[in-house]
Design an enzyme around this catalytic site. Sequence first.
Site, mmCIF file in Angstrom:
data_model
loop_
_atom_site.group_PDB
_atom_site.id
_atom_site.type_symbol
_atom_site.label_atom_id
_atom_site.label_comp_id
_atom_site.label_asym_id
_atom_site.label_seq_id
_atom_site.Cartn_x
_atom_site.Cartn_y
_atom_site.Cartn_z
ATOM 1 N N GLY A 151 7.004 -3.079 52.913
ATOM 2 C CA GLY A 151 6.207 -1.857 53.035
ATOM 3 C C GLY A 151 4.999 -2.051 53.920
ATOM 4 C CG LEU A 152 3.971 0.984 56.739
ATOM 5 C CD1 LEU A 152 3.757 2.484 56.955
ATOM 6 C CD2 LEU A 152 3.837 0.230 58.071
ATOM 7 N N PRO A 153 0.997 -1.930 55.029
ATOM 8 C CG PRO A 153 -0.348 -3.075 56.551
ATOM 9 C CD PRO A 153 0.837 -2.152 56.480
ATOM 10 N NE ARG A 156 1.915 3.120 53.129
ATOM 11 C CZ ARG A 156 1.189 3.462 54.165
ATOM 12 N NH1 ARG A 156 0.134 2.728 54.492
ATOM 13 N NH2 ARG A 156 1.472 4.546 54.858
ATOM 14 C CE LYS A 190 3.283 -5.069 51.618
ATOM 15 N NZ LYS A 190 2.263 -4.074 52.051
ATOM 16 C CB SER A 191 -0.853 -7.444 46.484
ATOM 17 O OG SER A 191 -0.658 -7.901 47.792
ATOM 18 N NE ARG A 235 -6.056 -8.444 12.215
ATOM 19 C CZ ARG A 235 -6.468 -9.502 11.516
ATOM 20 N NH1 ARG A 235 -7.472 -10.238 11.952
ATOM 21 N NH2 ARG A 235 -5.868 -9.823 10.377
ATOM 22 C CG HIS A 236 -4.181 -4.034 8.964
ATOM 23 N ND1 HIS A 236 -4.972 -4.725 8.065
ATOM 24 C CD2 HIS A 236 -3.338 -4.957 9.503
ATOM 25 C CE1 HIS A 236 -4.611 -5.993 8.041
ATOM 26 N NE2 HIS A 236 -3.621 -6.170 8.916
ATOM 27 C CG ASN A 238 -6.276 -8.976 5.528
ATOM 28 O OD1 ASN A 238 -6.422 -7.865 6.042
ATOM 29 N ND2 ASN A 238 -5.333 -9.817 5.911
ATOM 30 N NE ARG A 269 -1.253 -5.876 6.751
ATOM 31 C CZ ARG A 269 -0.013 -6.303 6.541
ATOM 32 N NH1 ARG A 269 0.786 -5.673 5.689
ATOM 33 N NH2 ARG A 269 0.447 -7.354 7.195
ATOM 34 C CD GLU A 322 0.982 -10.145 11.797
ATOM 35 O OE1 GLU A 322 1.569 -10.000 12.899
ATOM 36 O OE2 GLU A 322 -0.186 -10.569 11.713
ATOM 37 C CB ALA A 337 6.367 -28.057 12.926
ATOM 38 C CE LYS A 387 -1.090 -19.515 14.873
ATOM 39 N NZ LYS A 387 -2.497 -19.110 14.845
ATOM 40 C CG HIS A 423 0.223 -5.979 11.408
ATOM 41 N ND1 HIS A 423 -0.098 -5.792 10.083
ATOM 42 C CD2 HIS A 423 1.053 -4.954 11.735
ATOM 43 C CE1 HIS A 423 0.529 -4.701 9.632
ATOM 44 N NE2 HIS A 423 1.235 -4.180 10.623
HETATM 45 P P1 ATP Z 1 -1.253 -5.479 52.139
HETATM 46 O O1 ATP Z 1 0.000 -5.325 52.917
HETATM 47 O O2 ATP Z 1 -2.489 -5.286 52.936
HETATM 48 O O3 ATP Z 1 -1.293 -6.774 51.361
HETATM 49 P P2 ATP Z 1 -0.463 -4.045 49.739
HETATM 50 O O4 ATP Z 1 0.680 -3.129 50.021
HETATM 51 O O5 ATP Z 1 -0.142 -5.360 49.107
HETATM 52 O O6 ATP Z 1 -1.303 -4.263 51.065
HETATM 53 P P3 ATP Z 1 -2.234 -3.658 47.528
HETATM 54 O O7 ATP Z 1 -3.256 -4.689 47.861
HETATM 55 O O8 ATP Z 1 -1.303 -4.015 46.444
HETATM 56 O O9 ATP Z 1 -1.457 -3.210 48.844
HETATM 57 O O10 ATP Z 1 -2.942 -2.275 47.183
HETATM 58 C C1 ATP Z 1 -3.441 -2.065 45.895
HETATM 59 C C2 ATP Z 1 -3.661 -0.599 45.661
HETATM 60 O O11 ATP Z 1 -2.405 0.079 45.722
HETATM 61 C C3 ATP Z 1 -4.208 -0.354 44.281
HETATM 62 O O12 ATP Z 1 -5.331 0.500 44.426
HETATM 63 C C4 ATP Z 1 -3.084 0.331 43.532
HETATM 64 O O13 ATP Z 1 -3.559 1.330 42.636
HETATM 65 C C5 ATP Z 1 -2.274 0.973 44.635
HETATM 66 N N1 ATP Z 1 -0.841 1.075 44.335
HETATM 67 C C6 ATP Z 1 -0.138 0.453 43.375
HETATM 68 N N2 ATP Z 1 1.164 0.790 43.408
HETATM 69 C C7 ATP Z 1 1.309 1.658 44.436
HETATM 70 C C8 ATP Z 1 2.411 2.359 44.990
HETATM 71 N N3 ATP Z 1 3.637 2.235 44.462
HETATM 72 N N4 ATP Z 1 2.179 3.160 46.062
HETATM 73 C C9 ATP Z 1 0.948 3.271 46.591
HETATM 74 N N5 ATP Z 1 -0.138 2.646 46.100
HETATM 75 C C10 ATP Z 1 0.020 1.843 45.045
HETATM 76 O O1 F6P Z 2 -3.672 -13.108 7.819
HETATM 77 C C1 F6P Z 2 -3.346 -11.885 8.406
HETATM 78 C C2 F6P Z 2 -2.072 -11.982 9.259
HETATM 79 O O2 F6P Z 2 -1.880 -10.711 9.867
HETATM 80 C C3 F6P Z 2 -0.803 -12.423 8.518
HETATM 81 O O3 F6P Z 2 -0.110 -11.372 7.890
HETATM 82 C C4 F6P Z 2 -0.002 -13.127 9.603
HETATM 83 O O4 F6P Z 2 1.015 -14.006 9.109
HETATM 84 C C5 F6P Z 2 -1.095 -13.874 10.304
HETATM 85 O O5 F6P Z 2 -2.230 -13.005 10.300
HETATM 86 C C6 F6P Z 2 -0.774 -14.215 11.742
HETATM 87 O O6 F6P Z 2 -1.789 -15.075 12.206
HETATM 88 P P1 F6P Z 2 -1.476 -16.662 12.394
HETATM 89 O O7 F6P Z 2 -0.346 -16.653 13.338
HETATM 90 O O8 F6P Z 2 -2.777 -17.206 12.968
HETATM 91 O O9 F6P Z 2 -1.109 -17.298 11.085
#
Ligand code: ATP
Ligand code: F6P
Length: 443
Positions: free
Chosen positions: A23-25, A27, A29-30, A232-233, A239, A284, A306, A330, A335, A371
Amino acid sequence: MAPRRNGVGVQAEDTRICVVMVGLPARGKSYIAQKAQRYLKWLSIPAATFNVGNYRRNNAPHPSADFFDTNNAEGERKRRAAAEAAVKDMMKWFKSGGVVGILDATNSTKERREWVLDRIKGEGVEVIFVESKCDDEELIMANIRDVKTTSPDYVGQDPEQAALDFRNRIRNYEKVYKSINADGDEDHLTYLKIMNVGKQVIINRIQDYLQSRIVYYLMNLHIRTRSVWLSRHGESMLNLEGRIGGDADLSHRGEEYASKLPELVLESVGSDRPLTVWTSTLKRTIATARHLPKHYNQLQWKALDELDAGVCDGMTYQEIADLYPEDFQARDADKYNYRYRGGESYRDVVIRLEPIIMELERSEDILIISHQAVIRCIYAYFMQKTQEESPWVPVPLHTLMKLTPRAYGTEVQTYKANIKAVSTWRGKGSTAKHEDPKPEGGV
Ligand code: ATP
Ligand code: F6P
């Protein structure tokens, strides 16, 4: 060799995909590349972006518009060298285990696309072209002002001058730009063409599951400003006792939070913005949402329940350490991947949250009441937290968080209800019931 497992199921050992942006600049893409990379990495799929502009800056740090004129021989040579260097690094990265590589460049001529295809396909990597096409002048100018005038290309320059130069840069690209298959002779390519931010999309020759996941995700992106609120709730009866899981009612203070939540939400959202509220199916979260304005749409999702602690459901961490000491260790050692006997791991939760993320991408303002573990996983998606970090992120009770996605990152604001609650955060190695998080981490 055993098939590799990842977030979107079982993947053939040798599937490797190169997403080639077109695509053109200005647009987006990044922007698209960066979102795809974040989504894939969240799903544990090794993904990386190779931005040709960054490579070009090594040999042409502050080019003016005429550098991008195809009649400028030196410009052509340097641009070609940058593309070569990016592709070379990407191919090296694929060899070291990469699965989805994103080549972020304009790739705006047929010749360049053919070159990329030859260079990559020869190495056994599937190629999917993703084109962003946009003729909304106002949006393009807004994009230039938003992200281009602050680009390292224009460091120290007047923003108005920079915008003008960038507009001229685009004109140079326009002289040679060919949208994919515009002449009908690129039908052999696998591609997704997104027109005017998804108003219309064209999909051609999408082949496998991973390709279609990527395409479906990209089709759902929008760029309207919106926020996602997470809470969270309110504090629950379990708790208070330091017991995990279950389906308890709110404590007295949890009820207070439920009553205060509408005020907190109105302060942050404003009274005239419509909001959709998603809760889990557990008592909750539903109780926490029940005083919110009646005109908010409310939806319950099983996917927001949860993390299932299996045989440990309803226990304190001390009871788990006493009954299942090896499991307890473990879990601390890894985790993210530890799965409770008969229950879930954080990895499992991420997989079941994928439809939630997809729906969030399609949606406008949403408030999610869920949760601790689930909110950590959603937070990790927006804030690009690693699998090592995300299961330990402090998410205190009685706190509303507002996430606002911006062009390159997410802004976070927190609102404390100032209603006391126990801490349910647990540090590595500890079985303490109500431990406070280490000062450095989290929300
Ligand atoms: P360049 O070729 O210069 O690297 P680029 O195409 O990668 O340019 P970006 O840097 O990604 O352009 O532009 C980011 C902007 O484009 C953001 O403001 C974002 O909101 C907007 N944008 C995101 N998706 C689209 C889309 N599908 N069409 C047009 N604009 C978009
Ligand atoms: O203690 C609240 C809670 O939402 C539990 O129900 C759940 O198992 C836990 O937190 C998740 O946290 P962790 O992964 O740190 O144990």
